[in-house]
Scaffold this active site. Structure first.
Site, PDB file in Angstrom:
ATOM      1  N   GLU A  88      13.911  16.775  58.140  1.00 39.99           N
ATOM      2  CA  GLU A  88      14.239  17.811  59.113  1.00 39.99           C
ATOM      3  C   GLU A  88      14.315  19.286  58.950  1.00 39.99           C
ATOM      4  OE1 GLU A  88      17.466  17.761  62.796  1.00 39.99           O
ATOM      5  OE2 GLU A  88      18.077  16.970  60.854  1.00 39.99           O
ATOM      6  N   LYS A 149      12.345  16.792  69.085  1.00 41.79           N
ATOM      7  CA  LYS A 149      13.660  16.240  69.288  1.00 41.79           C
ATOM      8  C   LYS A 149      14.071  16.018  70.710  1.00 41.79           C
ATOM      9  CE  LYS A 149      18.217  15.576  66.773  1.00 41.79           C
ATOM     10  NZ  LYS A 149      18.840  16.224  65.915  1.00 41.79           N
ATOM     11  N   CYS A 207      16.375  12.719  62.834  1.00 41.11           N
ATOM     12  CA  CYS A 207      17.850  12.688  62.668  1.00 41.11           C
ATOM     13  C   CYS A 207      18.648  11.949  63.732  1.00 41.11           C
ATOM     14  CB  CYS A 207      18.397  14.082  62.646  1.00 41.11           C
ATOM     15  SG  CYS A 207      20.174  14.402  61.799  1.00 41.11           S
TER      16      CYS A 207
END
Length: 335
Positions: A88, A149, A207
């Site tokens: 990430e 995300k 994540c």
């Protein structure tokens, strides 16, 4: 006599319950031993650059960070990796607004003869919006996809109720954006086509998204044949948190019957099979890479991927029923 019968019935019920548990464990062990020896595989690499959070967004470290990941990528390609996964926000920049950075990533992919999945900052606008993104780099074409995300960290990447709280609270992850990060449209599969093979749908999970079973199952519902997890756990230091998040990722693999390749900035990076077993892992706070031949899903989606949390919903309904029955029993006793 009645007391003895009741005790005997309880013993038989306990014995039956124990036998059922043993049988289920045996079934689980038998299923877990069935590995996908045949069928299509993809040779993947996960990189762990081990970039300290204190310098991660420093302009003085930008070139050094890219050089570290370029070196690791070439090492992975020399080991035959067809797809190389960076963590990430591994890239301290925004490929969308930097033709030079895009060309650098494309050149690296071309000279390595490998597809890249790279964590970086996504940009849109004006007005400018910032995204925590995963870029897919085709060695022949360049950047061909960007997944943003979709589930952000409250108080980490954005401040909830900003009109009320924003005057005295700020987001913790300020390196990625000067203000709040924007959420993406939602989970979807991204296509990879290494070495000219048929396109492989993959879920690029970033994540915090790994904490949410229903969110991850939506990647599987969209046809993902494997999961690529990009994360940065450097925030947690040498605590149990990086290992806890690895265990959570293993649950997501088992729930959806998919292998997961997990690339973490400071660890734990890992390969997890479709039964939730960690096949290979790194140590935390070490520069490392892992390469593995990952089987692609060949069977239909798991029950959980198809139907979601129906078991959990059933448990809630059963618990509510038992509670209601108990309350009725107490009311009858009072009468």
């Amino acid at each position: 006599l009645a007391l003895g019968l009741r005790r005997g019935g309880r013993r038989r019920a306990a014995a039956a319950a124990c036998a059922a548990v043993v049988a289920l464990h045996g079934l689980g062990a038998w299923l877990g031993a069935r590995d996908a020896a045949d069928g299509p595989h993809l040779r993947l690499a996960v990189l762990q650059g081990n970039i300290d959070q204190g310098v991660k967004w420093s302009p003085d470290w930008a070139e050094r960070t890219l050089a570290i990941y370029e070196t690791l990528t070439r090492q992975a390609a020399a080991d035959g990796a067809q797809v190389v996964v960076w963590p990430e926000t591994a890239v301290p920049g925004a490929p969308d607004r930097s033709p030079e950075l895009q060309e650098r990533l494309t050149t690296l992919a071309r000279t390595s003869d490998a597809w890249l999945v790279v964590g970086a900052v996504g940009l849109e606008g004006p007005p400018i919006e910032y995204f925590d993104s995963a870029f897919v780099v085709d060695p022949e074409v360049g950047v061909v996809d960007r997944y943003d995300k979709a589930h952000l960290v409250p108080f980490g990447e954005y401040v909830p109720l900003r009109d009320w709280l924003g005057s005295f609270l700020g987001a913790v992850a300020r390196g990625i954006a000067p203000a709040d990060v924007s959420a993406g449209a939602g989970p979807r599969a991204s296509l990879l086509a290494p070495a000219g093979d048929a396109a492989v749908p993959a879920g690029l999970v970033i994540c915090y998204e790994l904490l949410f079973p229903d969110l991850v199952r939506r990647f599987a519902q969209d046809g993902a044949q494997l999961l690529l997890a990009l994360t940065n756990d450097a925030w947690y230091g040498r605590t149990g948190a990086p290992h806890q998040f690895l265990a959570i990722t293993a649950l997501r693999s088992a729930e959806n019957g998919l292998w997961t390749a997990r690339a973490a900035n400071t660890g734990v990076s890992a390969f997890i099979d479709d039964r939730g077993r960690v096949r290979a892992r790194t140590r935390i706070f070490e520069r490392a890479l892992l390469v593995e031949d990952v089987p692609l899903r060949r069977t239909e989606a798991t029950f959980y991927a198809r139907h979601g949390d129906v078991f959990a919903a059933g448990c809630w309904i059963a618990a509510a029923g038992f509670f209601a029955a108990a309350r009725r029993g107490k009311d009858d006793e009072r009468e």
